[in-house]
Write a protein that holds these residues in place. Structure first.
Motif, PDB file in Angstrom:
ATOM      1  N   ILE A  61       0.946  -1.410  -0.183  1.00 26.02           N
ATOM      2  CA  ILE A  61       0.030   0.084  -0.072  1.00 26.02           C
ATOM      3  C   ILE A  61       0.902   1.315  -0.045  1.00 26.02           C
ATOM      4  O   ILE A  61       0.282   2.406  -0.361  1.00 26.02           O
ATOM      5  CB  ILE A  61      -0.934  -0.120   1.131  1.00 26.02           C
ATOM      6  CG1 ILE A  61      -2.155   0.892   0.996  1.00 26.02           C
ATOM      7  CG2 ILE A  61      -0.244   0.403   2.616  1.00 26.02           C
ATOM      8  CD1 ILE A  61      -3.146   0.381  -0.213  1.00 26.02           C
ATOM      9  N   ALA A  62       2.252   1.104   0.223  1.00 28.90           N
ATOM     10  CA  ALA A  62       3.043   2.286   0.383  1.00 28.90           C
ATOM     11  C   ALA A  62       2.956   3.281  -0.731  1.00 28.90           C
ATOM     12  O   ALA A  62       2.679   4.504  -0.460  1.00 28.90           O
ATOM     13  CB  ALA A  62       4.657   1.841   0.584  1.00 28.90           C
ATOM     14  N   SER A  69      -2.513   9.197  -2.765  1.00 28.75           N
ATOM     15  CA  SER A  69      -3.827   9.225  -2.352  1.00 28.75           C
ATOM     16  C   SER A  69      -4.304   9.004  -0.754  1.00 28.75           C
ATOM     17  O   SER A  69      -3.468   8.450  -0.154  1.00 28.75           O
ATOM     18  CB  SER A  69      -4.855   8.253  -2.903  1.00 28.75           C
ATOM     19  OG  SER A  69      -4.322   8.020  -4.278  1.00 28.75           O
ATOM     20  N   ARG A  70      -5.259   9.741  -0.452  1.00 29.33           N
ATOM     21  CA  ARG A  70      -5.705   9.256   0.972  1.00 29.33           C
ATOM     22  C   ARG A  70      -6.526   8.237   0.862  1.00 29.33           C
ATOM     23  O   ARG A  70      -7.615   8.025   0.216  1.00 29.33           O
ATOM     24  CB  ARG A  70      -6.831  10.782   1.461  1.00 29.33           C
ATOM     25  CG  ARG A  70      -5.849  11.815   1.750  1.00 29.33           C
ATOM     26  CD  ARG A  70      -6.414  13.056   2.426  1.00 29.33           C
ATOM     27  NE  ARG A  70      -7.106  12.625   3.691  1.00 29.33           N
ATOM     28  CZ  ARG A  70      -7.742  13.244   4.580  1.00 29.33           C
ATOM     29  NH1 ARG A  70      -7.986  14.711   4.104  1.00 29.33           N
ATOM     30  NH2 ARG A  70      -7.870  13.147   5.648  1.00 29.33           N
ATOM     31  N   VAL A  71      -6.424   7.235   1.748  1.00 33.24           N
ATOM     32  CA  VAL A  71      -7.004   6.021   1.874  1.00 33.24           C
ATOM     33  C   VAL A  71      -7.712   5.579   2.978  1.00 33.24           C
ATOM     34  O   VAL A  71      -6.877   5.800   4.040  1.00 33.24           O
ATOM     35  CB  VAL A  71      -6.177   4.845   1.017  1.00 33.24           C
ATOM     36  CG1 VAL A  71      -4.624   4.669   1.861  1.00 33.24           C
ATOM     37  CG2 VAL A  71      -6.668   3.477   1.054  1.00 33.24           C
ATOM     38  N   ASN A  72      -8.830   5.131   3.146  1.00 35.61           N
ATOM     39  CA  ASN A  72      -9.184   4.659   4.521  1.00 35.61           C
ATOM     40  C   ASN A  72      -8.780   2.957   4.818  1.00 35.61           C
ATOM     41  O   ASN A  72      -8.521   2.500   3.718  1.00 35.61           O
ATOM     42  CB  ASN A  72     -10.660   4.803   4.534  1.00 35.61           C
ATOM     43  CG  ASN A  72     -11.806   3.813   3.670  1.00 35.61           C
ATOM     44  OD1 ASN A  72     -11.294   2.879   3.399  1.00 35.61           O
ATOM     45  ND2 ASN A  72     -12.609   4.581   2.947  1.00 35.61           N
TER      46      ASN A  72
END
Length: 252
Positions: free
Chosen positions: A107-108, A114-117
């Motif tokens: 996910i790095a 992007s902002r990611v939840n």
């Protein structure tokens, strides 16, 4: 033919060394193009010019055009970081981020851009690992350090990290040269599957590998593109004697 990347009169210099000389060629979309040739012939130099990696090399200069989806990526208005998001790179030696877990490695790059939840991150990690056939091997230890994986697993993890940011083109620089034969086969099978969604350009010194995985092959010698065409034709009835001599092992 749907051209995804086009080189027009590409030249690369390192100081006074003219490493790549006036190369013009097309890379069709959703295909694998292999770049072959003896050591020092400019294969990796061409590859690195396709996502502006030479911007980071002291003394390197690039002239000519690299056109991706109709835009010259060397135009002053183009952000190189945005280009590297669209045109991902997998290196010869697996290079997971050493202080990070398997999960965080995947996910790095996405988190940088992007902002990611959490739910979204979980989905990206799972789908990326599934695409590289690694999910079943690591799903119970996603928080383990990535360096605990085998070399072949690390390389598939690096490919998962590359595709997590949703590129359009994947550049691979000798992606299996540091791996054992079983891991190499897995990478080759993966390349075959990935081309449905991505355009892949691979540098390889292994001609059998080029013949197995690619749709098109480009032969380079001393910084020049000698011949480029459908892989089967290049390996059976090349037009240039230099190509034939290299493929039959007379030099290189």
């Amino acid at each position: 033919m749907n051209t995804k990347v086009k080189l027009e009169d590409l030249n690369v210099h390192f100081g006074k060394t003219h490493a790549v000389k006036a190369v013009t060629m097309d890379f069709p979309g959703n295909t694998v193009t292999a770049i072959i040739g003896p050591s020092g012939c400019g294969k990796s130099t061409v590859l690195r010019s396709i996502n502006r990696m030479h911007d980071l090399t002291p003394g390197a200069s690039v002239t000519g055009k690299v056109i991706h989806d109709g835009i010259d990526i060397y135009d002053r208005s183009v952000d190189p970081v945005a280009i590297r998001r669209k045109i991902g790179m997998v290196f010869q030696k697996p290079n997971p981020f050493p202080a990070m877990s398997i999960y965080d490695n995947v996910i790095a790059g996405y988190k940088l851009n992007s902002r990611v939840n959490r739910a979204e991150a979980d989905e990206i990690v799972e789908s990326s690992l599934k695409r590289v056939a690694l999910w079943d091997e690591v799903k119970d230890r996603l928080r383990a350090n990535a360096m605990e994986l085998s070399g072949g697993q690390q390389q598939r993890l690096c490919i998962a990290r590359t595709i997590a940011v949703k590129p359009e083109v994947i550049l691979m620089d000798e992606p299996a040269s540091a791996l054992d034969p079983i891991s190499t086969l897995k990478i080759e099978e993966l390349i075959e599957e990935l081309k449905e969604k991505y355009t892949i350009i691979i540098v390889t010194h292994n001609m059998q590998q080029a013949a197995r995985v690619s749709d098109y092959t480009a032969f380079f010698y001393l910084g020049e593109l000698i011949e480029c065409g459908v892989t089967k034709k290049i390996f059976t009835t090349p037009e240039k004697k230099q190509t034939e001599d290299y493929i039959t092992g007379r030099f290189g």
